[in-house]
Scaffold this active site. Structure first.
Site, PDB file in Angstrom:
ATOM      1  N   HIS A  98       0.848  -1.190   0.000  1.00 19.52           N
ATOM      2  CA  HIS A  98       0.000   0.000   0.000  1.00 19.52           C
ATOM      3  C   HIS A  98       0.886   1.243   0.000  1.00 19.52           C
ATOM      4  O   HIS A  98       1.802   1.358   0.813  1.00 19.52           O
ATOM      5  CB  HIS A  98      -0.913   0.017   1.231  1.00 19.52           C
ATOM      6  CG  HIS A  98      -1.632   1.310   1.403  1.00 19.52           C
ATOM      7  ND1 HIS A  98      -1.326   2.189   2.402  1.00 19.52           N
ATOM      8  CD2 HIS A  98      -2.603   1.900   0.671  1.00 19.52           C
ATOM      9  CE1 HIS A  98      -2.092   3.260   2.296  1.00 19.52           C
ATOM     10  NE2 HIS A  98      -2.874   3.109   1.244  1.00 19.52           N
ATOM     11  N   SER A  99       0.643   2.162  -0.907  1.00 20.12           N
ATOM     12  CA  SER A  99       1.339   3.440  -0.985  1.00 20.12           C
ATOM     13  C   SER A  99       2.856   3.225  -1.022  1.00 20.12           C
ATOM     14  O   SER A  99       3.353   2.645  -1.972  1.00 20.12           O
ATOM     15  CB  SER A  99       0.896   4.340   0.174  1.00 20.12           C
ATOM     16  OG  SER A  99       1.308   5.667  -0.038  1.00 20.12           O
ATOM     17  N   LEU A 100       3.590   3.668  -0.001  1.00 20.50           N
ATOM     18  CA  LEU A 100       5.034   3.424   0.041  1.00 20.50           C
ATOM     19  C   LEU A 100       5.332   1.941  -0.143  1.00 20.50           C
ATOM     20  O   LEU A 100       6.272   1.569  -0.846  1.00 20.50           O
ATOM     21  CB  LEU A 100       5.636   3.919   1.360  1.00 20.50           C
ATOM     22  CG  LEU A 100       7.083   3.523   1.639  1.00 20.50           C
ATOM     23  CD1 LEU A 100       8.023   4.130   0.609  1.00 20.50           C
ATOM     24  CD2 LEU A 100       7.489   3.913   3.050  1.00 20.50           C
TER      25      LEU A 100
END
Length: 157
Positions: A98-100
């Site tokens: 998720h994301s990073l």
């Protein structure tokens, strides 16, 4: 049942959660201000189909902070993930980021494909990793011209 562990990967200790399950290994990679704890409610649901791991990145959750002179860049996080996978999982893994975590998962799959059997990305900000390089390509100028043309088109009605 979720178990918590730490592993020494050389220059720091990483914390991770693990829940034994049937199926292939699955490593969950959290976003920039998250930790493995982000996945506490999800992990038990996934054990019907995978042996689940959730890792705290360096400087996150219960993992060590980066040692002096070390950095918090995607390649650094990915290096930690690669050392973790080689030491703990020891077989190709499904990565879910998720994301990073999506950036780190992408980087890991690209630079250590032998460690990854599949990749699931949730809202990765891929543009941040490419921006310095992207500005040097012909596409950057093209999209700038396209934006100007679109603004003129809208202004003209």
């Amino acid at each position: 049942m979720i178990q918590h562990h730490t592993i020494d990967i050389g220059d720091l200790e990483l914390h991770y959660a693990e829940a034994a399950g049937s199926g292939p290994p699955l490593l969950l990679l959290h976003g920039i201000t998250g930790s493995a704890e982000t996945y506490d409610l999800l992990i038990p649901e996934l054990t019907d189909m995978a042996h689940v791991y959730a890792l705290d990145f360096r400087g996150h959750g219960l993992s060590d902070r980066a040692p002096d002179g070390a950095a918090y860049y995607v390649p650094d996080y990915s290096g930690d993930v690669q050392r973790f996978l080689r030491a703990v999982v020891t077989e190709p893994v499904l990565l879910a980021g998720h994301s990073l975590g999506g950036l780190v998962g992408s980087w890991t799959a690209a630079h250590a494909p032998n460690l990854v059997r599949g990749l699931f990305l949730e809202d990765p900000p891929l543009y941040t990793a490419l921006m310095p390089f992207f500005r040097e390509t012909m596409f950057y100028a093209f999209f700038g011209e396209l934006r100007s043309a679109l603004q003129q088109h809208v202004a003209s009605g």
